[in-house]
Design a protein around this motif. Structure first.
Motif, PDB file in Angstrom:
ATOM      1  N   LEU A  17      54.566  78.295  25.291  1.00 37.30           N
ATOM      2  CA  LEU A  17      54.287  76.997  25.908  1.00 37.30           C
ATOM      3  C   LEU A  17      52.838  76.924  26.371  1.00 37.30           C
ATOM      4  CD1 LEU A  17      55.430  74.265  26.910  1.00 37.30           C
ATOM      5  CD2 LEU A  17      56.083  75.429  29.021  1.00 37.30           C
ATOM      6  N   LEU A  20      50.559  76.563  23.268  1.00 38.10           N
ATOM      7  CA  LEU A  20      50.636  75.204  22.725  1.00 38.10           C
ATOM      8  C   LEU A  20      49.911  74.210  23.623  1.00 38.10           C
ATOM      9  CD1 LEU A  20      51.755  73.440  20.452  1.00 38.10           C
ATOM     10  CD2 LEU A  20      53.865  73.203  21.779  1.00 38.10           C
ATOM     11  N   GLN A  31      52.451  69.430  28.832  1.00 34.37           N
ATOM     12  CA  GLN A  31      53.030  69.844  27.554  1.00 34.37           C
ATOM     13  C   GLN A  31      54.551  69.838  27.623  1.00 34.37           C
ATOM     14  OE1 GLN A  31      51.165  70.329  24.802  1.00 34.37           O
ATOM     15  NE2 GLN A  31      53.069  70.474  23.665  1.00 34.37           N
ATOM     16  N   THR A  32      55.095  70.291  28.734  1.00 31.27           N
ATOM     17  CA  THR A  32      56.550  70.299  28.907  1.00 31.27           C
ATOM     18  C   THR A  32      57.109  68.884  28.860  1.00 31.27           C
ATOM     19  OG1 THR A  32      56.366  72.301  30.254  1.00 31.27           O
ATOM     20  CG2 THR A  32      58.424  71.051  30.416  1.00 31.27           C
ATOM     21  N   HIS A  34      55.711  66.301  27.472  1.00 27.21           N
ATOM     22  CA  HIS A  34      55.505  65.811  26.098  1.00 27.21           C
ATOM     23  C   HIS A  34      56.626  66.292  25.167  1.00 27.21           C
ATOM     24  CE1 HIS A  34      53.313  64.518  22.525  1.00 27.21           C
ATOM     25  NE2 HIS A  34      53.521  65.716  22.019  1.00 27.21           N
ATOM     26  N   ILE A  35      56.946  67.568  25.246  1.00 28.00           N
ATOM     27  CA  ILE A  35      58.009  68.131  24.402  1.00 28.00           C
ATOM     28  C   ILE A  35      59.346  67.462  24.704  1.00 28.00           C
ATOM     29  CG2 ILE A  35      59.383  70.215  23.989  1.00 28.00           C
ATOM     30  CD1 ILE A  35      56.720  71.806  24.351  1.00 28.00           C
ATOM     31  N   ASN A  38      59.491  63.856  23.391  1.00 28.48           N
ATOM     32  CA  ASN A  38      59.705  63.831  21.941  1.00 28.48           C
ATOM     33  C   ASN A  38      61.144  64.138  21.590  1.00 28.48           C
ATOM     34  OD1 ASN A  38      57.092  63.141  21.316  1.00 28.48           O
ATOM     35  ND2 ASN A  38      56.440  65.234  20.940  1.00 28.48           N
ATOM     36  N   GLU A  39      61.717  65.097  22.278  1.00 28.52           N
ATOM     37  CA  GLU A  39      63.102  65.495  21.996  1.00 28.52           C
ATOM     38  C   GLU A  39      64.074  64.377  22.340  1.00 28.52           C
ATOM     39  OE1 GLU A  39      66.104  67.679  20.498  1.00 28.52           O
ATOM     40  OE2 GLU A  39      63.985  68.219  20.418  1.00 28.52           O
TER      41      GLU A  39
END
Length: 96
Positions: A17, A20, A31-32, A34-35, A38-39
């Motif tokens: 993580l 990335l 980033q968390t 964002h992920i 998206n999921e």
């Protein structure tokens, strides 16, 4: 905004993580998010949320008319057998 704390997060996953996040010029928190966005933007999840909202709104609606359970069972059985044809003149087959 809500605060999320994750305990016992695997070190190897945290390292990935972090890499990335650096690659995408984001903080680990960004980033968390964002992920996860998206999921959860997947249409399956959106449909689940819509269904839950619909069910919640239905729960708040009170039925104005009592249904004859024997009549409803008869209609369901006829429908399963393919013999049900709504009789709209007698309001049969129409739930009000």
């Amino acid at each position: 905004m809500a605060l999320l704390q994750v305990r016992n997060f695997p070190d190897d996953l945290y390292a990935l993580l972090t890499l990335l996040a650096e690659k995408e010029n984001r903080s680990i928190a960004q980033q968390t998010v964002h992920i996860l966005q998206n999921e959860f933007s997947d249409s399956d999840f959106q449909n689940i949320l819509k269904r839950r909202k619909a069910l919640d709104s239905l729960k708040s609606v009170q039925l104005k008319k009592k249904f004859d359970s024997e009549k409803m069972i008869e209609i369901i059985r006829k429908d399963r057998d393919g013999n049900f044809s709504p009789d709209f003149e007698n309001n049969e087959g129409r739930l009000r």
